[in-house]
Motif scaffolding. Structure first.
Motif, PDB file in Angstrom:
ATOM      1  N   LYS A   1      -1.633   2.755  -4.982  1.00 51.31           N
ATOM      2  CA  LYS A   1      -2.150   3.860  -4.181  1.00 51.31           C
ATOM      3  C   LYS A   1      -2.157   3.411  -2.713  1.00 51.31           C
ATOM      4  CE  LYS A   1      -7.061   2.683  -4.202  1.00 51.31           C
ATOM      5  NZ  LYS A   1      -8.404   3.209  -4.396  1.00 51.31           N
ATOM      6  N   SER A   2      -2.410   4.325  -1.805  1.00 45.74           N
ATOM      7  CA  SER A   2      -2.583   3.955  -0.397  1.00 45.74           C
ATOM      8  C   SER A   2      -3.937   3.283  -0.263  1.00 45.74           C
ATOM      9  CB  SER A   2      -2.514   5.190   0.501  1.00 45.74           C
ATOM     10  OG  SER A   2      -1.209   5.715   0.480  1.00 45.74           O
TER      11      SER A   2
ATOM     12  N   SER B   1       0.820  -1.211   0.000  1.00 46.58           N
ATOM     13  CA  SER B   1       0.000   0.000   0.000  1.00 46.58           C
ATOM     14  C   SER B   1       0.857   1.266   0.000  1.00 46.58           C
ATOM     15  CB  SER B   1      -0.907   0.000   1.240  1.00 46.58           C
ATOM     16  OG  SER B   1      -1.649   1.196   1.318  1.00 46.58           O
ATOM     17  N   GLY B   2       0.667   2.081  -1.043  1.00 50.53           N
ATOM     18  CA  GLY B   2       1.314   3.385  -1.103  1.00 50.53           C
ATOM     19  C   GLY B   2       2.785   3.384  -1.448  1.00 50.53           C
ATOM     20  N   VAL B   3       3.344   2.221  -1.762  1.00 52.00           N
ATOM     21  CA  VAL B   3       4.777   2.172  -2.075  1.00 52.00           C
ATOM     22  C   VAL B   3       5.013   1.459  -3.408  1.00 52.00           C
ATOM     23  CG1 VAL B   3       5.484   2.197   0.358  1.00 52.00           C
ATOM     24  CG2 VAL B   3       5.185   0.025  -0.793  1.00 52.00           C
TER      25      VAL B   3
ATOM     26  N   GLN C   1      -1.755   2.691  -9.402  1.00 54.12           N
ATOM     27  CA  GLN C   1      -1.709   4.050  -9.942  1.00 54.12           C
ATOM     28  C   GLN C   1      -1.021   4.091 -11.294  1.00 54.12           C
ATOM     29  OE1 GLN C   1       0.168   6.098  -6.604  1.00 54.12           O
ATOM     30  NE2 GLN C   1      -1.746   7.168  -6.228  1.00 54.12           N
TER      31      GLN C   1
END
Length: 192
Positions: A130-131, A98-100, A164
């Motif tokens: 995305k997160s 998540s997010g990375v 993303q």
């Protein structure tokens, strides 16, 4: 596209769909091998070894001349993420992603039984998630989709909304770097 027998050493419906989309005629003969990393084995060496072992294992018990083996992993902060063991493991993986950004690495090998020779390559694609909210993770796990996917997700399925962007081969993230595999089959004489 091809006149010589090609065997896909994988039970993955996604890999089959990718080869079919390229107009390649093949048969499926899954290879059941131990996929445990060797002590100190680098991730790229790991996927290349497994890809060739799968191709050769299929060749040892199936008719055909050319055998395609592949193995895909997700790399995040140095961790090799294979298929999750259970829902808790899938949750852990998705939270870590998540997010990375992370990398999807697929090793593939094309083995020519007639020449007893293989060509292999590892293809890397950077993926940006995305997160994720916990509700998104829970809903995705509830679909059952994460359980047979490296890194607990399928970009072509229910996880598409989590991604993303990618930098590199989309088909590699699905499980088979199609452009590279087709060129290797052509180089080895499996395709016209």
């Amino acid at each position: 596209m091809n006149s010589r027998p090609i065997v896909l050493a994988s039970a993955s419906p996604r890999r089959s769909e990718l080869l079919e989309s390229a107009g390649i005629t093949f048969v499926v003969a899954p290879a059941d091998i131990d996929e445990t990393p060797l002590p100190g084995e680098e991730p790229v060496d790991h996927v290349l070894r497994l890809a060739e072992e799968k191709a050769r294992a299929a060749a040892s018990r199936t008719e055909g001349r050319f055998f395609v083996g592949a193995d895909t992993i997700v790399l995040c902060d140095g961790e090799i993420m294979g298929k999750p063991k259970d829902a808790a493991d899938a949750d852990r993986m998705l939270k870590k992603l998540s997010g990375v950004p992370h990398e999807v690495v697929t090793g593939y090998a094309v083995y020519d039984r007639e020449r007893d020779a293989a060509l292999s390559q590892a293809v890397r694609t950077k993926v940006f998630f995305k997160s994720l909210r916990q509700e998104e993770i829970d809903a995705y796990i509830a679909t059952g989709c994460p359980f047979d996917k490296a890194g607990a997700y399928a970009i072509q399925g229910g996880a598409a909304h989590m991604v993303q962007k990618i930098d590199g081969s989309y088909s590699n993230v699905v499980g088979l770097p199609l452009c590279e595999v087709v060129e290797t089959l052509r180089t080895m004489g499996a395709l016209d």
